[in-house]
Structures are given as C-alpha cells and as structure tokens.
Write a protein that holds these residues in place. Structure first.
Motif, PDB file in Angstrom:
ATOM      1  N   ALA A 182       0.820  -1.207   0.000  1.00  0.00           N
ATOM      2  CA  ALA A 182       0.000   0.000   0.000  1.00  0.00           C
ATOM      3  C   ALA A 182       0.856   1.259   0.000  1.00  0.00           C
ATOM      4  N   ASN A 183       1.869   1.291   0.829  1.00  0.00           N
ATOM      5  CA  ASN A 183       2.713   2.487   0.918  1.00  0.00           C
ATOM      6  C   ASN A 183       3.486   2.745  -0.367  1.00  0.00           C
ATOM      7  N   ARG A 184       3.779   1.688  -1.127  1.00  0.00           N
ATOM      8  CA  ARG A 184       4.515   1.874  -2.381  1.00  0.00           C
ATOM      9  C   ARG A 184       3.677   2.575  -3.450  1.00  0.00           C
ATOM     10  N   GLN A 185       2.362   2.649  -3.232  1.00  0.00           N
ATOM     11  CA  GLN A 185       1.495   3.256  -4.251  1.00  0.00           C
ATOM     12  C   GLN A 185       1.490   4.770  -4.193  1.00  0.00           C
ATOM     13  N   GLN A 186       2.073   5.349  -3.147  1.00  0.00           N
ATOM     14  CA  GLN A 186       2.173   6.809  -2.997  1.00  0.00           C
ATOM     15  C   GLN A 186       0.805   7.473  -3.198  1.00  0.00           C
ATOM     16  N   ALA A 187      -0.190   6.945  -2.529  1.00  0.00           N
ATOM     17  CA  ALA A 187      -1.538   7.507  -2.605  1.00  0.00           C
ATOM     18  C   ALA A 187      -1.590   8.819  -1.831  1.00  0.00           C
ATOM     19  N   ASP A 188      -2.523   9.676  -2.212  1.00  0.00           N
ATOM     20  CA  ASP A 188      -2.728  10.932  -1.488  1.00  0.00           C
ATOM     21  C   ASP A 188      -3.486  10.692  -0.184  1.00  0.00           C
ATOM     22  N   VAL A 189      -4.377   9.706  -0.199  1.00  0.00           N
ATOM     23  CA  VAL A 189      -5.138   9.371   0.994  1.00  0.00           C
ATOM     24  C   VAL A 189      -5.405   7.864   0.960  1.00  0.00           C
ATOM     25  N   ILE A 190      -5.472   7.254   2.129  1.00  0.00           N
ATOM     26  CA  ILE A 190      -5.791   5.831   2.239  1.00  0.00           C
ATOM     27  C   ILE A 190      -7.104   5.693   2.994  1.00  0.00           C
ATOM     28  N   VAL A 191      -8.014   4.900   2.442  1.00  0.00           N
ATOM     29  CA  VAL A 191      -9.305   4.667   3.102  1.00  0.00           C
ATOM     30  C   VAL A 191      -9.508   3.164   3.268  1.00  0.00           C
ATOM     31  N   ILE A 192     -10.163   2.782   4.365  1.00  0.00           N
ATOM     32  CA  ILE A 192     -10.478   1.376   4.644  1.00  0.00           C
ATOM     33  C   ILE A 192     -11.988   1.305   4.867  1.00  0.00           C
ATOM     34  N   THR A 193     -12.675   0.609   3.968  1.00  0.00           N
ATOM     35  CA  THR A 193     -14.136   0.631   4.018  1.00  0.00           C
ATOM     36  C   THR A 193     -14.697  -0.573   4.783  1.00  0.00           C
ATOM     37  N   GLY A 194     -14.280  -0.701   6.034  1.00  0.00           N
ATOM     38  CA  GLY A 194     -14.926  -1.614   6.962  1.00  0.00           C
ATOM     39  C   GLY A 194     -14.384  -3.024   7.027  1.00  0.00           C
ATOM     40  N   ASP A 195     -14.814  -3.708   8.078  1.00  0.00           N
ATOM     41  CA  ASP A 195     -14.418  -5.084   8.379  1.00  0.00           C
ATOM     42  C   ASP A 195     -12.897  -5.217   8.468  1.00  0.00           C
ATOM     43  N   GLN A 213       1.863   1.803  10.300  1.00  0.00           N
ATOM     44  CA  GLN A 213       2.853   2.225   9.306  1.00  0.00           C
ATOM     45  C   GLN A 213       2.227   2.718   8.006  1.00  0.00           C
ATOM     46  N   LEU A 214       0.908   2.641   7.871  1.00  0.00           N
ATOM     47  CA  LEU A 214       0.273   3.176   6.666  1.00  0.00           C
ATOM     48  C   LEU A 214       0.556   4.671   6.543  1.00  0.00           C
ATOM     49  N   GLN A 215       0.951   5.106   5.357  1.00  0.00           N
ATOM     50  CA  GLN A 215       1.359   6.497   5.174  1.00  0.00           C
ATOM     51  C   GLN A 215       0.702   7.094   3.939  1.00  0.00           C
ATOM     52  N   ALA A 216       0.103   8.270   4.132  1.00  0.00           N
ATOM     53  CA  ALA A 216      -0.465   9.045   3.028  1.00  0.00           C
ATOM     54  C   ALA A 216      -0.494  10.499   3.465  1.00  0.00           C
ATOM     55  N   PRO A 217      -0.179  11.451   2.568  1.00  0.00           N
ATOM     56  CA  PRO A 217      -0.121  12.869   2.946  1.00  0.00           C
ATOM     57  C   PRO A 217      -1.402  13.392   3.582  1.00  0.00           C
ATOM     58  N   ASP A 218      -2.550  12.925   3.090  1.00  0.00           N
ATOM     59  CA  ASP A 218      -3.816  13.439   3.600  1.00  0.00           C
ATOM     60  C   ASP A 218      -4.465  12.535   4.640  1.00  0.00           C
ATOM     61  N   GLY A 219      -3.725  11.495   5.079  1.00  0.00           N
ATOM     62  CA  GLY A 219      -4.187  10.704   6.201  1.00  0.00           C
ATOM     63  C   GLY A 219      -4.758   9.345   5.820  1.00  0.00           C
ATOM     64  N   VAL A 220      -5.156   8.624   6.865  1.00  0.00           N
ATOM     65  CA  VAL A 220      -5.735   7.282   6.738  1.00  0.00           C
ATOM     66  C   VAL A 220      -7.084   7.303   7.459  1.00  0.00           C
ATOM     67  N   PHE A 221      -8.140   6.876   6.773  1.00  0.00           N
ATOM     68  CA  PHE A 221      -9.496   6.944   7.305  1.00  0.00           C
ATOM     69  C   PHE A 221     -10.181   5.592   7.161  1.00  0.00           C
ATOM     70  N   MET A 374      -6.395  -4.584  -4.015  1.00  0.00           N
ATOM     71  CA  MET A 374      -6.017  -3.357  -3.331  1.00  0.00           C
ATOM     72  C   MET A 374      -6.142  -2.285  -4.397  1.00  0.00           C
ATOM     73  N   THR A 375      -7.092  -1.369  -4.228  1.00  0.00           N
ATOM     74  CA  THR A 375      -7.513  -0.508  -5.336  1.00  0.00           C
ATOM     75  C   THR A 375      -6.959   0.908  -5.198  1.00  0.00           C
ATOM     76  N   VAL A 376      -6.373   1.400  -6.284  1.00  0.00           N
ATOM     77  CA  VAL A 376      -5.948   2.796  -6.363  1.00  0.00           C
ATOM     78  C   VAL A 376      -6.881   3.501  -7.328  1.00  0.00           C
ATOM     79  N   LEU A 377      -7.706   4.380  -6.800  1.00  0.00           N
ATOM     80  CA  LEU A 377      -8.658   5.122  -7.629  1.00  0.00           C
ATOM     81  C   LEU A 377      -8.044   6.478  -7.974  1.00  0.00           C
ATOM     82  N   GLU A 378      -7.856   6.722  -9.251  1.00  0.00           N
ATOM     83  CA  GLU A 378      -7.251   7.964  -9.718  1.00  0.00           C
ATOM     84  C   GLU A 378      -8.348   8.880 -10.250  1.00  0.00           C
ATOM     85  N   LEU A 379      -8.515  10.038  -9.604  1.00  0.00           N
ATOM     86  CA  LEU A 379      -9.563  10.973 -10.005  1.00  0.00           C
ATOM     87  C   LEU A 379      -9.134  11.788 -11.219  1.00  0.00           C
ATOM     88  N   THR A 380     -10.063  11.951 -12.121  1.00  0.00           N
ATOM     89  CA  THR A 380      -9.812  12.765 -13.315  1.00  0.00           C
ATOM     90  C   THR A 380     -11.089  13.482 -13.710  1.00  0.00           C
TER      91      THR A 380
END
Length: 383
Positions: A182-195, A213-221, A374-380
């Motif tokens: 997960a950390n290698r993906q350099q995501a802006d934010v990490i979200v965990i949708t339950g369970d 150890q999860l890391q993202a500039p805008d946080g982990v939710f 493990m999904t990386v959603l890229e907004l456009t």
C-alpha cells in the motif's frame, strides 16, 4: 427487528452449510469403492466440516473467528472448500446422469472413475482457492471520472483497502505485507471501508499493529463495517485512532489541495442499530460540507448507493460482498446487496466502486476466479 432478522439469517446460513455436508455424505461418499468404515468416516467428516460455522459460534461466539494456529485455520478452510465443491459437483453429476438416462431411455450410472476423479479435482481446486484467498493482492489502478473536478485534484490518488478481516488467518505478517504494498502506491489518501478485524482487541493487538505504518499525505481513514460491531466496537475505535486511522462515523473531512477541496465522508454499518449505536445517517455525514467540492463517501455496504447519488455524492467506495468469492456465485452476493457485487457502477450519475476485498472472512477463505484487490482510484475530470 434487526436482531430477529439477523437471527433468521444465521439459522438460514447454518441450514445451507449443513445441506452441503448432507449432499456429500448422502450422495457422493456412499458410491465410492471404499471399505464401509472408511465411507462412514468420510461421511461424518463431511457433515462436521459443513457445520464448522456453528461449532465456531458455540465455541467463540462468532461464526468466523477461532483462536487457533494459522495452519489449523488453513486446513479448516481447505476442507470446507472441498466439501462445497464436492456438493456442487454431485448436484451437477446427478443432473447429467438424469439427462443421459432420459436420452438413452435407461438408467445410466456414471463410470467408476468419475467420482474419484471429481474428488481429486475438488481437492486441488480447494487448495488453489485457499491459496488465492491468502495472498497479498497487487494494486489495481481504476480511473474515476468526476465531472467538474478542479484542476488541483487531477490525478488525486485514493487507495482503498477493505474487508481485511485481520485474524489468526490474516495475521500480523500478512498485514505487514499489505501495508508495504500500500505504501509503495504513494496515494494521497488511504481509506479502509470496513471489516478491519475479527476478534477481541486483546487477541488482535499484535496483528493490527502494522497498520500504524500506513502512510499518506492526507491521512488514513476508515468507516466501520459489520464486523467492527461484533467485537467490542468502542474499544476498537479507540485502537484505530491510536494507530493513526481516523474513524468516519456520520461525519466528513475537507481535504484541501491549493485552492480546491475534496469532501471525504463516512457512515457506519447498519449493524450498529442492533447495539443501540448510531446507524448510517448520510445527511449528518454531509452536513455543512462545501457544496461545490467533489464528495467521496465511505460506506461498507453498496446497497444504499442510490441514496448517496441523490445526496450529491460523486464517488462511493464500498466492500462487504467479497466479489462473490467464487466465479458464478456473484449473482447471489448481488441479490443481497442491491444488485451490486464488484467493480465500477454508474448509479444516478455517481460512480460506485465495490471492491472484491483485500481479504475476506477467515471462516470461508477461498477465491476461485474472483481475485482479491487493493484498489488505487485515480480521479480525473475527463476529456
């Protein structure tokens, strides 16, 4: 009412799994060319394995979690998958036998090698299915078009984890592997949708520790799933906060990017209502959120996507379905989740993305044709 409905669902589930064992014990095993004592033993084993959820519930209070060594859980899942596949194969064999008998106008029994061959194939497929379920999934990149997306948010990366089901099966080493990828993906934010978890906090503290150890500039939710409510919900929410994971329970955060903003909201699972806790309240989650900012909703279950679209949400991220786990069973999962099972959907102009799950419940850890993700959603903003 919710508790009664849950009880009915549990009883129905136990009856369904028992029926698998009875099919194998009553239709498959007796026709094997084996000594009678061995046939009786295999038939009994099939029935016992088929009710392993009931045994687990009687021992630990949960249909999924057994506090036993990981190799034991792997073996239990392999045997359960084996029984499931044998039951499906036996039903198919009965149908084929009936059709052949009708065509040839006399009863046509399967050749002697058919059932042993089916048994060996089911053993192998069950092993493959458990192996696929236990892997650390590679990242999956999914572009998401949001109309009117501010230029400052172009290419914004949201990494979604869901249905981790951290347990003796999906343990500390597995979690550490997920965090590393997960950390290698350099995501802006990490979200965990339950369970996230299965088990009491005292049993899982070491296993969840790598999440710190999860890391993202805008946080982990995270938004709570149904399993969070099975095991000391309040304590788990505090533990997640201590790990640097922000619970989103009918609230939102505004994430700034230069002169642009992104609303990240979350609602809890309806299971909360059975415990007298706040259920999902989308209006509260979006209250006072900037109207001109794109909104992303974390909701463990996808079934309420139409409500989210009507409320102006641009992207809903969900899990819960595990993608159906086995190819061909997606329709069953979809029927229980508003018609949604896996992947991207357009719902009233809103994008709904339902992840197949980073893991799945440790009580039935098997995947065939439905890989974890493990999904990386890229907004456009699109072209």
């Amino acid at each position: 009412m919710l508790i009664n409905e849950f009880s009915r669902e549990v009883l129905t589930f136990h009856a369904m799994t028992l029926s698998l064992g009875l099919i194998v014990a009553g239709r498959f095993v007796p026709r094997l060319s084996l000594p009678s004592w061995l046939r009786w033993g295999l038939a009994g084993l099939a029935v016992v394995v088929s009710v392993r959820y009931l045994v687990s519930q009687l021992i630990s209070g949960s249909t999924d979690t057994l506090e036993v060594p990981r190799p034991v859980l792997v073996a239990i899942n392999w045997l359960f998958a084996f029984v499931l596949l044998l039951a499906i194969a036996q039903v198919a064999l009965d149908v084929v036998t009936l059709l052949r008998s009708i065509i040839f106008r006399r009863w046509r029994r399967p050749a002697g090698w058919v059932r042993p061959g089916i048994g060996l194939a089911a053993l192998g497929l069950a092993a493959v299915g458990v192996s696929q379920a236990l892997r650390v999934p590679p990242p999956r990149i999914v572009p998401v078009v949001i109309r009117g997306l501010p230029d400052a948010l172009e290419g914004y990366r949201i990494l979604q984890l869901t249905d981790l089901h951290i347990s003796p099966l999906f343990d500390r080493d597995w979690v550490a592997g997920v965090v590393e990828v997960a950390n290698r993906q350099q995501a802006d934010v990490i979200v965990i949708t339950g369970d996230l978890v299965e088990g009491a906090p005292a049993d899982r503290l070491a296993d969840v520790a790598p999440l710190r150890q999860l890391q993202a500039p805008d946080g982990v939710f995270m938004s709570p799933g149904n399993h969070e409510y099975y095991f000391d919900y309040d304590t788990w929410m505090e533990i997640f906060r201590d790990l640097g994971i922000v619970p989103m329970v009918n609230n939102h955060r505004v994430i700034g990017r230069h002169d642009a903003a992104l609303v990240l909201a979350g609602v809890p699972d309806p299971t909360a209502l059975a415990l007298g806790l706040p259920g999902p309240d989308l209006a509260a989650a979006l209250a006072a959120a900037p109207q001109d900012a794109p909104a992303v909703l974390l909701d463990h279950r996808p079934a309420r996507a139409l409500d989210a679209a009507a409320a102006g949400v641009d992207l809903q991220l969900s899990g819960h379905t595990h993608g159906g786990m086995i190819g061909g069973l997606g329709g069953v999962a979809a029927s229980l989740n508003g018609g949604f099972v896996a992947g991207r959907y357009d719902v009233g102009g809103m994008t709904l993305y339902v992840s197949r799950g980073t893991a799945l419940a440790s009580g039935f850890a098997v995947r065939l044709g439905v890989p974890s993700e493990m999904t990386v959603l890229e907004l456009t903003g699109g072209s």
